[in-house]
Scaffold this motif. Structure first.
Motif, PDB file in Angstrom:
ATOM      1  N   PRO A   1       0.941  -1.303  -0.008  1.00 13.15           N
ATOM      2  CA  PRO A   1      -0.033   0.127  -0.103  1.00 13.15           C
ATOM      3  C   PRO A   1       1.151   1.108   0.115  1.00 13.15           C
ATOM      4  CG  PRO A   1       0.281  -0.843   2.210  1.00 13.15           C
ATOM      5  CD  PRO A   1       1.072  -1.669   1.382  1.00 13.15           C
ATOM      6  N   ALA A   2       2.081   1.156  -0.364  1.00 13.77           N
ATOM      7  CA  ALA A   2       3.063   2.369  -0.199  1.00 13.77           C
ATOM      8  C   ALA A   2       2.959   3.207  -1.330  1.00 13.77           C
ATOM      9  CB  ALA A   2       4.573   2.003   0.015  1.00 13.77           C
ATOM     10  N   PRO A   3       3.218   4.472  -1.409  1.00 13.30           N
ATOM     11  CA  PRO A   3       3.184   5.081  -2.531  1.00 13.30           C
ATOM     12  C   PRO A   3       4.251   4.610  -3.878  1.00 13.30           C
ATOM     13  CG  PRO A   3       3.535   6.792  -0.738  1.00 13.30           C
ATOM     14  CD  PRO A   3       3.798   5.100  -0.284  1.00 13.30           C
ATOM     15  N   ILE A   4       4.084   4.895  -4.862  1.00 17.16           N
ATOM     16  CA  ILE A   4       4.773   4.239  -6.055  1.00 17.16           C
ATOM     17  C   ILE A   4       6.102   5.215  -6.348  1.00 17.16           C
ATOM     18  CG2 ILE A   4       2.904   3.373  -7.069  1.00 17.16           C
ATOM     19  CD1 ILE A   4       2.878   5.496  -9.139  1.00 17.16           C
ATOM     20  N   TRP A   5       6.314   6.277  -5.834  1.00 17.93           N
ATOM     21  CA  TRP A   5       7.444   7.143  -6.196  1.00 17.93           C
ATOM     22  C   TRP A   5       8.803   6.525  -5.674  1.00 17.93           C
ATOM     23  CZ3 TRP A   5       2.590   8.883  -5.086  1.00 17.93           C
ATOM     24  CH2 TRP A   5       1.980   9.799  -6.152  1.00 17.93           C
ATOM     25  N   GLY A   6       9.644   6.220  -6.481  1.00 17.68           N
ATOM     26  CA  GLY A   6      11.054   5.694  -6.244  1.00 17.68           C
ATOM     27  C   GLY A   6      11.129   4.183  -5.647  1.00 17.68           C
ATOM     28  N   LYS A   7       9.884   3.752  -5.696  1.00 16.69           N
ATOM     29  CA  LYS A   7       9.868   2.218  -5.014  1.00 16.69           C
ATOM     30  C   LYS A   7      10.594   1.082  -5.861  1.00 16.69           C
ATOM     31  CE  LYS A   7       7.586   0.495  -1.499  1.00 16.69           C
ATOM     32  NZ  LYS A   7       8.065   0.707  -0.143  1.00 16.69           N
ATOM     33  N   PHE A   8      10.238   1.437  -7.173  1.00 21.67           N
ATOM     34  CA  PHE A   8      10.890   0.080  -8.294  1.00 21.67           C
ATOM     35  C   PHE A   8      11.314   1.000  -9.536  1.00 21.67           C
ATOM     36  CE2 PHE A   8       7.645  -1.963  -5.727  1.00 21.67           C
ATOM     37  CZ  PHE A   8       8.452  -3.139  -5.246  1.00 21.67           C
ATOM     38  N   PRO A   9      12.441   0.415 -10.218  1.00 20.74           N
ATOM     39  CA  PRO A   9      12.715   1.122 -11.542  1.00 20.74           C
ATOM     40  C   PRO A   9      11.594   0.806 -12.408  1.00 20.74           C
ATOM     41  CG  PRO A   9      14.467  -0.235 -10.742  1.00 20.74           C
ATOM     42  CD  PRO A   9      13.229  -0.489  -9.828  1.00 20.74           C
ATOM     43  N   ALA A  10      11.527   2.241 -13.136  1.00 22.31           N
ATOM     44  CA  ALA A  10      10.484   2.006 -14.461  1.00 22.31           C
ATOM     45  C   ALA A  10      10.707   0.793 -15.373  1.00 22.31           C
ATOM     46  CB  ALA A  10      10.125   3.155 -15.007  1.00 22.31           C
ATOM     47  N   ILE A  11       9.550   0.298 -15.603  1.00 21.22           N
ATOM     48  CA  ILE A  11       9.318  -0.732 -16.762  1.00 21.22           C
ATOM     49  C   ILE A  11       8.700  -0.026 -18.059  1.00 21.22           C
ATOM     50  CG2 ILE A  11       8.829  -3.243 -17.489  1.00 21.22           C
ATOM     51  CD1 ILE A  11       8.878  -3.926 -14.446  1.00 21.22           C
ATOM     52  N   PRO A  12       9.439   0.457 -19.044  1.00 25.68           N
ATOM     53  CA  PRO A  12       9.117   1.020 -20.007  1.00 25.68           C
ATOM     54  C   PRO A  12       7.722   0.036 -20.627  1.00 25.68           C
ATOM     55  CG  PRO A  12      11.306   1.306 -20.166  1.00 25.68           C
ATOM     56  CD  PRO A  12      10.888   0.236 -19.279  1.00 25.68           C
TER      57      PRO A  12
END
Length: 141
Positions: free
Chosen positions: A105-116
């Motif tokens: 339930p955490a915010p998504i910002w900076g959580k995981f590298p983007a997968i384009p």
């Protein structure tokens, strides 16, 4: 001075079209249905810098987008936020969240590298948005 999209948003997002006030972007991260509204006004950092009429239009466009994202993606929650700590240009995040997504339930910002998105995924997403929003949006090619 005319409106220009912030370079970071140009790098991280794909422009899909525009409402009356805002440009609609999709963040190039296939882990979440993650969209942004960017008022096409130069040098605006905060919502209060918009005129009262523009604020009303922004709220209407945000609600229209959120309502349609809920229909399209059947998420558990639509997170809407205007943070702007890294990108000062006013932009409103609209993120469809699922209790099963990898950051919940955490915010998504900076959580995981983007997968384009792959080109096919992006085409499918664009078609889905066009089918759902219809003539509410002026689409880019």
């Amino acid at each position: 001075m005319s409106f220009q999209l912030h370079p970071q948003l140009q790098r991280d997002c794909i422009a899909l079209g525009e409402f009356q006030l805002c440009q609609l972007l999709v963040v190039n991260d296939s882990q979440y249905p993650w969209f942004m509204l960017v008022p096409q006004k130069p040098e605006i950092k905060e919502i209060f810098q918009l005129s009262p009429a523009e604020r009303a239009v922004l709220m209407e466009e945000s609600c229209t987008l959120a309502e349609n994202l809920k229909i399209m993606f059947q998420g558990d929650k639509i997170n809407i936020a205007a943070i702007g700590n890294l990108v000062p240009q006013l932009h409103i995040h609209h993120v469809v969240r699922y209790q099963t997504d990898n950051a919940w339930p955490a915010p998504i910002w900076g959580k995981f590298p983007a997968i384009p998105y792959s080109p096919m995924q992006l085409t499918d997403l664009s078609m889905k948005v066009r089918q759902q929003l219809g003539d509410k949006l002026k689409y880019y090619a």
